[in-house]
Scaffold this motif. Sequence first.
Motif, PDB file in Angstrom:
ATOM      1  N   ILE A 219       0.857  -1.181   0.000  1.00  8.88           N
ATOM      2  CA  ILE A 219       0.000   0.000   0.000  1.00  8.88           C
ATOM      3  C   ILE A 219       0.896   1.234   0.000  1.00  8.88           C
ATOM      4  CG2 ILE A 219      -1.815   1.262   1.198  1.00  8.88           C
ATOM      5  CD1 ILE A 219      -2.653  -1.378   2.508  1.00  8.88           C
ATOM      6  N   ASP A 221       0.674   5.574   0.101  1.00  9.33           N
ATOM      7  CA  ASP A 221      -0.209   6.726   0.339  1.00  9.33           C
ATOM      8  C   ASP A 221       0.037   7.811  -0.702  1.00  9.33           C
ATOM      9  OD1 ASP A 221      -1.348   5.505   2.503  1.00  9.33           O
ATOM     10  OD2 ASP A 221      -0.242   6.658   4.009  1.00  9.33           O
ATOM     11  N   LYS A 229      -5.224  12.306   1.722  1.00  8.57           N
ATOM     12  CA  LYS A 229      -4.481  11.057   1.598  1.00  8.57           C
ATOM     13  C   LYS A 229      -5.367   9.961   1.029  1.00  8.57           C
ATOM     14  CE  LYS A 229      -3.914   8.190   5.025  1.00  8.57           C
ATOM     15  NZ  LYS A 229      -3.487   7.572   6.307  1.00  8.57           N
ATOM     16  N   PRO A 231      -4.800   5.911   0.097  1.00 11.36           N
ATOM     17  CA  PRO A 231      -3.953   4.725  -0.022  1.00 11.36           C
ATOM     18  C   PRO A 231      -4.297   3.920  -1.282  1.00 11.36           C
ATOM     19  CG  PRO A 231      -4.934   4.893   2.181  1.00 11.36           C
ATOM     20  CD  PRO A 231      -5.674   5.847   1.289  1.00 11.36           C
ATOM     21  N   SER A 285      -7.785   1.734   5.937  1.00  9.92           N
ATOM     22  CA  SER A 285      -6.784   1.571   6.993  1.00  9.92           C
ATOM     23  C   SER A 285      -7.364   0.891   8.221  1.00  9.92           C
ATOM     24  CB  SER A 285      -6.193   2.930   7.371  1.00  9.92           C
ATOM     25  OG  SER A 285      -7.214   3.838   7.750  1.00  9.92           O
TER      26      SER A 285
END
Length: 409
Positions: A219, A221, A229, A231, A285
């Motif tokens: 992953i 960002d 942000k 990912p 996340s």
Amino acid sequence: MKQITFAPRHHQLTNINTWTPDSQWLVFDVRPSGASFTGATIERVNVETGEVETIYTATQGAHVGVVTVHPTEEKYVFIHGPQNPDERWQYDFHHRQGVIVQNARASNLDALDITEPYTPGALRGGSHVHVFSPDGDKVSFTYNDHVLHERDPGLDLRNVGVAVPFGPVTPAGNHPREYAGSHWCVLVSRTTPAPAPGSDEINRAYEEGWVGNGRLAFIGDTLALSGEKVPELFIVDLPTDEQGWKQAGEAPLAGTPDMMPSPPAGVQQRRLTFTHSRRYPGLVSVPRHWVRSNPQGTEIAFLMRDDAGVVQLWLIAAEGGEPRQLTHNATDIQSAFNWHPSGAALGFVLENRLALCDSATGAIVFLTDDNPTHQPSADAVVFSPDGKKIAWMAPAAGFRQLWLANTGR
């Protein structure tokens, strides 16, 4: 479903490769929680007899944890914190290393060199979550850099690295904290402190997973045009021989005082997902998860929200293309996941139960009940190498214990 550990203490599984190759033993550490790092032993339990053995005991004030196992040998690798920690040098993201234990002998995986001129093949900081490649030849890890952290913590960006058996690497030892390592270690991801919004640049690379033996997915960002942000999923092709691992690209493998260590020549990261315009952009996340390829190395699984905002399992070809939504659950997937060794199913926590998901149809079969007192942890759901059993953590009598179920496969 059965409980296999009972001692009045916590037991912590890593998110992958927690079984010995014969499917008889589970390895674990004894941290009181996944976020702390205060355990002193690496241990294993026989899933049939309940016998517990200690693999390694830390000394001189060090702590250990996050252990994984070699796919074909009784060889273990785990995080080792600093011995004799003091105010200037104690356990942190940039102060930790990998240690391998085999036949009761321990050796450093990665070398450390934090004084100029930096040594190619050595790291300059801390490695974390060490995972053998499917053939056992290489070890992946995430990394943070001591040199840049000392200069400006904002420059110490999380990256992904690989250790390969082309050592040993022996720094000059100009600092008392430097040490030698058995493996040649390099970073394979590229990060920048300030990614251009809307670009493929990233400021963090993490939660990697092997794709066959020659590629790593992770992953990264990115930043949306709004500056938010996002990912996304990335992949890198790795060198195929010793010369390739040791050949520097346009920047030094060992880094400079102003620059993170750089990947070998020819290692380029490629973006696989492009989700900035989705209603819920980016890989999730929460729950924390690691991207995982099927055993055939053809498809990569990850967690992302659907258009209704529900966390689902998605698949994408390792070569790229459009992601395919595999699950269509009414509620969020609640944990990290892993593939069954056959590649025909994946396991995770759903509705507070252990679920087995068909990798072709997305059909769900539950392996446990929904007893709220034994709710599975989100940290790890791990199949045995023979595919017959699945292990996880759940509370019992106030402590996190290890549990087991048959997969029926």
